[in-house]
Design a protein around this motif. Structure first.
Motif, PDB file in Angstrom:
ATOM      1  N   LEU A  71       0.808  -1.231   0.000  1.00  0.00           N
ATOM      2  CA  LEU A  71       0.000   0.000   0.000  1.00  0.00           C
ATOM      3  C   LEU A  71       0.836   1.274   0.000  1.00  0.00           C
ATOM      4  CD1 LEU A  71      -2.760  -1.100   2.531  1.00  0.00           C
ATOM      5  CD2 LEU A  71      -3.072  -0.581   0.108  1.00  0.00           C
ATOM      6  N   LEU A  72       2.149   1.114   0.092  1.00  0.00           N
ATOM      7  CA  LEU A  72       2.991   2.307   0.215  1.00  0.00           C
ATOM      8  C   LEU A  72       2.919   3.205  -1.027  1.00  0.00           C
ATOM      9  CD1 LEU A  72       4.950   3.922   1.896  1.00  0.00           C
ATOM     10  CD2 LEU A  72       6.799   2.430   1.156  1.00  0.00           C
ATOM     11  N   VAL A  73       2.803   2.588  -2.188  1.00  0.00           N
ATOM     12  CA  VAL A  73       2.735   3.396  -3.411  1.00  0.00           C
ATOM     13  C   VAL A  73       1.475   4.268  -3.391  1.00  0.00           C
ATOM     14  CG1 VAL A  73       2.473   3.315  -5.922  1.00  0.00           C
ATOM     15  CG2 VAL A  73       4.149   1.841  -4.817  1.00  0.00           C
ATOM     16  N   ASP A  74       0.344   3.661  -3.047  1.00  0.00           N
ATOM     17  CA  ASP A  74      -0.916   4.432  -2.994  1.00  0.00           C
ATOM     18  C   ASP A  74      -0.802   5.576  -1.988  1.00  0.00           C
ATOM     19  OD1 ASP A  74      -2.047   2.764  -4.762  1.00  0.00           O
ATOM     20  OD2 ASP A  74      -3.307   1.681  -3.336  1.00  0.00           O
ATOM     21  N   ALA A  75      -0.257   5.257  -0.817  1.00  0.00           N
ATOM     22  CA  ALA A  75      -0.161   6.273   0.236  1.00  0.00           C
ATOM     23  C   ALA A  75       0.784   7.396  -0.193  1.00  0.00           C
ATOM     24  CB  ALA A  75       0.333   5.638   1.531  1.00  0.00           C
ATOM     25  N   THR A  76       1.876   7.046  -0.856  1.00  0.00           N
ATOM     26  CA  THR A  76       2.840   8.065  -1.297  1.00  0.00           C
ATOM     27  C   THR A  76       2.213   8.967  -2.351  1.00  0.00           C
ATOM     28  OG1 THR A  76       4.621   6.477  -0.933  1.00  0.00           O
ATOM     29  CG2 THR A  76       5.181   8.424  -2.197  1.00  0.00           C
ATOM     30  N   ARG A  77       1.468   8.360  -3.266  1.00  0.00           N
ATOM     31  CA  ARG A  77       0.834   9.157  -4.328  1.00  0.00           C
ATOM     32  C   ARG A  77      -0.182  10.132  -3.735  1.00  0.00           C
ATOM     33  NH1 ARG A  77      -1.571   6.022  -9.005  1.00  0.00           N
ATOM     34  NH2 ARG A  77      -1.209   8.004 -10.064  1.00  0.00           N
ATOM     35  N   ALA A  78      -0.953   9.622  -2.779  1.00  0.00           N
ATOM     36  CA  ALA A  78      -1.964  10.495  -2.155  1.00  0.00           C
ATOM     37  C   ALA A  78      -1.260  11.641  -1.426  1.00  0.00           C
ATOM     38  CB  ALA A  78      -2.816   9.679  -1.191  1.00  0.00           C
ATOM     39  N   MET A  79      -0.144  11.326  -0.788  1.00  0.00           N
ATOM     40  CA  MET A  79       0.532  12.368  -0.026  1.00  0.00           C
ATOM     41  C   MET A  79       1.213  13.403  -0.920  1.00  0.00           C
ATOM     42  SD  MET A  79       2.851  12.145   3.281  1.00  0.00           S
ATOM     43  CE  MET A  79       4.268  11.915   2.316  1.00  0.00           C
ATOM     44  N   LEU A  80       1.698  12.932  -2.055  1.00  0.00           N
ATOM     45  CA  LEU A  80       2.322  13.860  -3.001  1.00  0.00           C
ATOM     46  C   LEU A  80       1.273  14.877  -3.487  1.00  0.00           C
ATOM     47  CD1 LEU A  80       5.026  14.346  -4.433  1.00  0.00           C
ATOM     48  CD2 LEU A  80       4.309  12.777  -6.222  1.00  0.00           C
ATOM     49  N   ALA A  81       0.083  14.377  -3.760  1.00  0.00           N
ATOM     50  CA  ALA A  81      -0.989  15.272  -4.217  1.00  0.00           C
ATOM     51  C   ALA A  81      -1.353  16.272  -3.121  1.00  0.00           C
ATOM     52  CB  ALA A  81      -2.202  14.440  -4.622  1.00  0.00           C
ATOM     53  N   ARG A  82      -1.389  15.787  -1.894  1.00  0.00           N
ATOM     54  CA  ARG A  82      -1.742  16.657  -0.770  1.00  0.00           C
ATOM     55  C   ARG A  82      -0.652  17.710  -0.523  1.00  0.00           C
ATOM     56  NH1 ARG A  82      -4.634  13.900   4.379  1.00  0.00           N
ATOM     57  NH2 ARG A  82      -4.941  15.785   5.584  1.00  0.00           N
TER      58      ARG A  82
END
Ligand code: G
Ligand code: MN
Length: 266
Positions: A71-82
């Motif tokens: 799940l790290l990729v999903d979490a990183t992508r969401a955080m980059l957007a934020r």
């Protein structure tokens, strides 16, 4: 009893993490990077979990589990957007160079969306003074020469900088240097903590500085906790520092309110 967010021994499963991501509980914290004049010149972005029951958890408390569950990729992508939205809004008055770096796991470095995600981040921030950097770990970055050249050239073409995080304690992939595209080397705190007591580590850091500079990279010392370490690092040619001597990772509101007095370009 309140747990230490760095070392807490909670166990999380795929569902806990997935729910946390869906509820937007993961948020960027910013740890400032200080230059030799004491001004904030950059920040490392850390994925923190604002857990409803356990409070704020720093990456060491859940990162391995997140990586293992995929799940790290999903979490990183969401955080980059934020992160991009926060910088678009709070960073808009910035008018001198400032770099922000976000950790990309080995899996994310090979993910098809990496380049687009960072490009979108730069476009959203829309401020030429904010430099966006990908922090690559040493571990797991078992890239061959060809892969490095392709990836790094693509990233450079889109204005993304590259850093090696936690340098010196894992499996260094020197192909990364040979490409000549590394802008920043972050020396792991395990090496920094030794310098006050061990001459060999001072020699080592001085050679890392020489080596990194030869490849055009600036050097950041991580985990700086004492004034003596800072002074010693200065003598060894290090000009950027990160660690509890200056600041811990800060939530966005605190970080941006202090940025206005700590950075020369606001
Ligand atoms: O490995 P990486 O650079 O991503 O490390 C970030 C982690 O290190 C964070 O969890 C952060 O809280 C922690 N950290 C940052 N500065 C210091 C420091 O000066 N001392 C210690 N012990 N940990 C630190
Ligand atoms: Mn780091």
């Amino acid at each position: 009893m309140k747990q230490n967010p760095e070392t807490s021994s909670f166990t999380f499963n795929h569902e806990d993490l997935q729910v946390g991501i869906e509820r937007g509980e993961f948020e960027p914290h910013y740890q400032p990077i200080i230059n030799s004049s004491g001004r904030w010149q950059g920040a490392e972005i850390l994925l923190c979990w604002n857990h409803p029951r356990h409070g704020v958890l720093l990456p060491p408390a859940f990162l391995d589990m997140m990586e293992n569950t995929g799940l790290l990729v999903d979490a990183t992508r969401a955080m980059l957007a934020r992160t991009a939205l926060q910088w678009r809004y709070f960073g808009r008055k910035l008018c001198a160079p400032f770099f922000i770096s976000l950790n990309a796991s080995p899996m994310y470095l090979k993910h098809a969306s990496l380049e687009d995600d960072y490009c979108n981040c730069i476009a959203t921030i829309d401020n030429q003074h904010v430099e966006v950097m990908v922090d690559m770990p040493e571990y797991g970055a078992d890239f061959d020469a060809r892969y490095c050249v392709t990836l790094f050239n693509q990233l450079e073409d889109t204005g993304i900088l590259l850093a090696i995080d936690d340098f010196g304690v894992e499996d260094a992939c020197l192909h990364q240097f040979a490409c000549g595209k590394i802008s920043c080397v972050k020396i792991d705190r395990a090496l920094v903590t030794e310098i006050e007591i061990n001459q060999s580590y001072r020699q080592l850091i001085s050679k890392v500085v020489e080596f990194s500079t030869a490849f055009g990279a600036r050097v950041v010392a991580e985990g700086v906790e004492t004034t003596r370490q800072r002074q010693c690092l200065c003598k060894l040619g290090v000009h950027f520092f990160q660690g509890y001597l200056f600041e811990k990772p800060l939530p966005a509101d605190e970080f941006f309110s202090r940025l206005s007095t700590r950075h020369a370009g606001l």
